[in-house]
Write an enzyme that holds these catalytic residues in place. Structure first.
Site, PDB file in Angstrom:
ATOM      1  N   GLY D  50       5.422 -17.408 -36.557  1.00 17.88           N
ATOM      2  CA  GLY D  50       5.201 -16.847 -37.944  1.00 17.88           C
ATOM      3  C   GLY D  50       6.196 -17.776 -38.825  1.00 17.88           C
ATOM      4  O   GLY D  50       6.844 -18.725 -38.285  1.00 17.88           O
ATOM      5  N   CYS D  51       5.866 -17.699 -39.933  1.00 25.41           N
ATOM      6  CA  CYS D  51       6.501 -18.755 -40.786  1.00 25.41           C
ATOM      7  C   CYS D  51       8.163 -18.343 -41.108  1.00 25.41           C
ATOM      8  O   CYS D  51       8.680 -19.508 -41.278  1.00 25.41           O
ATOM      9  CB  CYS D  51       5.827 -18.280 -42.200  1.00 25.41           C
ATOM     10  SG  CYS D  51       4.720 -19.599 -42.453  1.00 25.41           S
ATOM     11  N   GLN D  52       8.654 -17.131 -41.052  1.00 26.27           N
ATOM     12  CA  GLN D  52      10.041 -16.914 -41.176  1.00 26.27           C
ATOM     13  C   GLN D  52      10.911 -16.341 -40.410  1.00 26.27           C
ATOM     14  O   GLN D  52      11.713 -17.004 -39.960  1.00 26.27           O
ATOM     15  CB  GLN D  52       9.995 -16.283 -42.781  1.00 26.27           C
ATOM     16  CG  GLN D  52       9.433 -17.121 -43.867  1.00 26.27           C
ATOM     17  CD  GLN D  52       9.885 -16.737 -45.201  1.00 26.27           C
ATOM     18  OE1 GLN D  52      10.501 -15.465 -45.308  1.00 26.27           O
ATOM     19  NE2 GLN D  52       9.404 -17.092 -46.200  1.00 26.27           N
TER      20      GLN D  52
END
Ligand SMILES: Cc1ncc(COP(=O)(O)O)c(C=O)c1O
Ligand SMILES: Cc1ncc(COP(=O)(O)O)c(C=O)c1O
Lengths: 405, 141, 405, 141
Positions: D50-52
């Protein structure tokens, strides 16, 4: 006719302008076409109500902008009937789309290989390949055309060979309006395993574009020639090809993880989209295509064909008229010369009467040289043009010719 | 006549035209009367790079005054060149160096001299000045 | 204070929006800032009244568009105090500007050469150089920073050598707000004959940029971070450098003459501008810079400094607060962490209260890794932000922290 | 309870909250009660990109039903995962394959599952389905 020209014209604010005191007649659609309110408002709305950077923000503006941005990509994918929105790379225009592929082909092209183009290419679909060939010691081969402005299929057949690593050509000629038999040519190339790139700059607003049907590997176009904004375009590519090509620019969303030692790139389509994307541009591009969809590309083709035939007939009646590009299969682009009058003189006088045409070599100098002419006057029509405008244009042209005689 | 006087004369001549057609017809006529460049000078050295129409310019000095000859393959370009040359031809280098062709604005042709115009007239003016400067330097030596 | 915040805020339509029922507080200006009516109207006006392709048209629309386009270039040149508008290359953003130079340096960089960057670079000013080094067998060297987030000048001095072929670094860090001593560093590099490229993405709207004073070879920025449109940017380059570099993309106005055998390229700035330019983008970019000029960059800096100090003081009072980037010389960018709370959690809750901040690595992953943190929450201010908004933000932050405790 | 029934139960539970703060506090609480993934499984194989925030997911089959465990370094992400798992854990592979998590929309959390969200939950759902499919195939052999 299934379309209401008056209604359509009222969508385009610029069409009510006066030029040199005369009503504007805009016949320079091959260069860029005008924008309907829907597209102009789309840009204003975006900046007034949802502007944000996309993809990495957790806040609502960013979420909404990202969703709208990706929906635009989906719209474009559907518009050209791509398999997946992963195949839609947002670029800044046809020229960048082509340069991207030319750059990424640096690993594929080698000494002695050939790239095949045609005599009728726009500089943007010529010079990138020429420079790539210089760089890699490959050969640029050029398919000739007939006097009518059709591709010479006999030559094409003889020039397709195992040495050819890419065939790149225009869907529609920007000078002559010739519609090339894209599907047939692509099939020929595929028989020898040659990938095909199509420059669709002049086709996207004037013909049905179905990349699945055409089966080409790459298809390129610009939003600004399809009722959309400047600075925005598309590279369509088959996934297996795009996956295997190296990225073009580095930075931003195209990166997945990075350290000073190495970088892993993101998946399609982001791998080819470096830097902050032009979100407003993507939304407005989709809005321009939606404008086409709402009228119906079939209706547009019918209307523009009518204009083409109407204008061609009227022009043919003029003494000394030479139409450059007389393919049986063409769109509403008419290039012409009258006697030995310089195109620039005609263009200048037409402008005095409010008629905007293009003159010169139309960024296709080798094609112009091929005909041994100094350039042409080009009138190119769009959905908002009318027979009345053509009548006015013909009158203005006759006046100009009388002055220049 | 000084350059200024020649400019004023052209402005009042053009003042007679109410119609753009008359104006352009006259420009085209003037082009036909312009002292043409010798065919042998129509070579790359005398070619002015403009986008669309080709323009050639030559200059020779006679009794301290510059005689310009030119030509173009577009008749309107040719006409406008003839206006420029009408004003500067047969003048001394130092006077030509100071000319700004402001009269073109007064007769409504200014945009033909705009740097973004695809007719090469801006480079033409530059070349005129270059010739003037070159002859000026020569005189001083 | 010489500025009227209420008046300024009323120029930005988006600021009156509600997010999750709350008044929007937009503190994500480091990602992209919002657009004043003046810029939005500039785009609408362009497409409603003067849209045309530029440079080659003889008709009035094209003439007018070309003149406006070139005047925008002049405005940009004056804004950054460039010597000549030939030094202003229109690109699509900082990322493209940097990639252009990285690509054109392929002929200059060789095996064993070094390119010097810093730990605080954005991916866009890191990966292009990294990939160039991979390609040419050169070495990427990285100047470290101090705990406060300043460049370590002792290291910098020791790393500058004859081997270094380019020094590329940010004018202002997008994560920490550090303002680097650009002029001093450039002078150091020049002593060894090393050309300098400055990534000005975060500086253009927040500091006086004077390329003649800085004396750098290249300066890059994006319009969308300076109240202008997306998809538009600038590469400034000294003429002698730009003249010697190879073109980047091919096609359109960058070509002077072309045959199938060879191509002659146009002069500056066109040599680096392939394809139909984004005329609307250029006009709107200039309009964004004009907005800055009208307020005065001095007034902007003063106001933003006030916001920075005000917010920093309030934040410092919060238990467990860690501000990442505490340079004495910084702009209104505050990155922070609280205890071991994940930035994503804080960002999500702030969003519920209408506060837009950015969370994550801000496209500067190596810098984040350098601090061994999972990312930061970043609040970054612009001219239209106010102390009242900061008060609200601090309240919202405290609420979030209470929920996450 | 079927998946559907569990979804309905959650919807009515969340229906009690008028305030977003109460809703998110509850989500955070639920995250704390979630069966956590074994520390030894917090490895790249179980990491969801996931991105963060980082998210780990594991699945095991017991008596024909899948038991999920997970974790995240962001507590809100963790809370939302716990909602997903509450619904699908202890269900048969074939039922999980058909789940669409439509209840998230009803409780106003749909945007957390949007493909453009920077929290990786979409990949999380994909991974849940993949596990379900894998166990289904295994069963058939
Ligand atoms: C320091 C810095 N450099 C480069 C960039 C890249 O700018 P853009 O995405 O507009 O190309 C940014 C913005 O994200 C930045 O903050
Ligand atoms: C056939 C063709 N190819 C390529 C282009 C280049 O498009 P753009 O300038 O939008 O990149 C054009 C438009 O000028 C064109 O007509």
């Amino acid at each position: 006719m299934n379309i209401n020209i008056e209604k359509i014209r009222s969508d385009f604010p610029i069409l009510s302008h006066k030029i040199n005191g005369k009503q504007l007649v805009y016949f320079d659609n091959g260069a860029t076409n005008q924008k309907p309110m829907q597209v102009i408002n789309c840009i204003s709305d975006y900046y007034s109500n949802m502007n944000s950077n996309v993809h990495r923000g957790v806040h609502q503006l960013s979420q909404n902008a990202t969703t709208a941005f990706e929906e635009s990509r989906k719209y474009v994918a559907d518009f050209i009937n791509a398999d997946s929105e992963k195949e839609i790379i947002f670029t800044h225009g046809t020229t960048e789309s082509i340069n991207l592929i030319a750059n990424s082909f640096e690993n594929i092209i080698g000494k002695g290989d050939e790239i095949l183009i045609t005599v009728m290419e726009h500089h943007s679909n010529l010079v990138p390949w020429q420079q790539l060939c210089f760089k890699k010691g490959a050969k640029l081969k050029v398919v000739p055309i007939t006097d009518e402005g059709d591709l010479d299929m006999v030559f094409l057949d003889s020039m397709l060979s195992e040495k050819v690593k890419l065939l790149a050509f225009a869907h529609i000629s920007n000078v002559m309006g010739t519609i090339n038999p894209v599907k047939e040519i692509t099939a020929k190339a595929h028989k020898l395993g040659i990938p095909v790139l199509i420059d669709g700059a002049q086709a996207i607003a004037h013909a049905k574009v179905d990349v699945t049907d055409l089966d080409c590997e790459f298809y390129c176009f610009s939003a600004h020639k399809a009722y959309g904004p400047m600075g925005m375009g598309v590279l369509y590519g088959k996934q297996q090809w795009l996956n295997n090509l190296q990225p073009y620019q580095y930075g931003g969303e195209m990166i997945s993880t990075v350290s000073f030692e190495k970088t892993a790139f993101n998946e399609l389509p982001y791998k080819f989209e470096a830097g902050t994307p032009n979100v407003a541009g993507a939304l407005a591009m989709a809005e321009g295509l939606r404008y086409i969809d709402n009228i119906g590309i079939g209706n547009i083709v019918e209307h523009e064909d009518d204009l083409l035939n109407y204008a061609t007939n009227k022009l043919t009646d003029i003494d000394g008229m030479r139409i450059v590009g007389r393919s049986k299969n063409k769109t509403s682009v008419i290039s012409f010369l009258v006697g030995d009058i310089h195109p620039y003189d005609i263009g200048t006088l037409l402008d005095q009467m409010g008629v905007a045409v293009r003159t010169g070599n139309h960024c296709a100098q080798p094609l112009i040289d091929n005909f041994c002419i100094p350039g042409t006057v080009r009138a190119s029509f769009a959905i908002y043009n009318s027979r009345e405008e053509i009548d006015y244009f013909i009158g203005a042209l006759k006046k100009s010719l009388a002055m220049l005689a | 006549m000084t350059i200024k006087e020649k400019e004023d004369a052209l402005v009042s001549e053009f003042g007679m035209f109410d119609e753009w057609m008359d104006k352009y017809s006259y420009i085209i006529e003037l082009g036909k009367e312009m002292p043409l460049i010798d065919e042998k000078h129509k070579d790359p050295q005398h070619l002015i790079s403009g986008c669309q129409s080709r323009v050639w310019l030559n200059a020779e000095i006679k009794d301290g005054k510059i005689q310009f000859t030119a030509d173009s393959d577009a008749v309107i370009t040719k006409g406008i060149i003839s206006l420029l040359l009408k004003v500067v031809s047969n003048e001394e280098p130092k006077d030509i160096a100071g000319a700004n062709f402001g009269f073109l604005e007064k007769i409504g042709l200014k945009d033909h001299l705009s740097p973004t115009r695809a007719n090469g007239l801006v480079s033409m003016v530059k070349q005129i000045k270059l010739y003037a400067k070159a002859f000026q330097l020569k005189n001083m030596n």
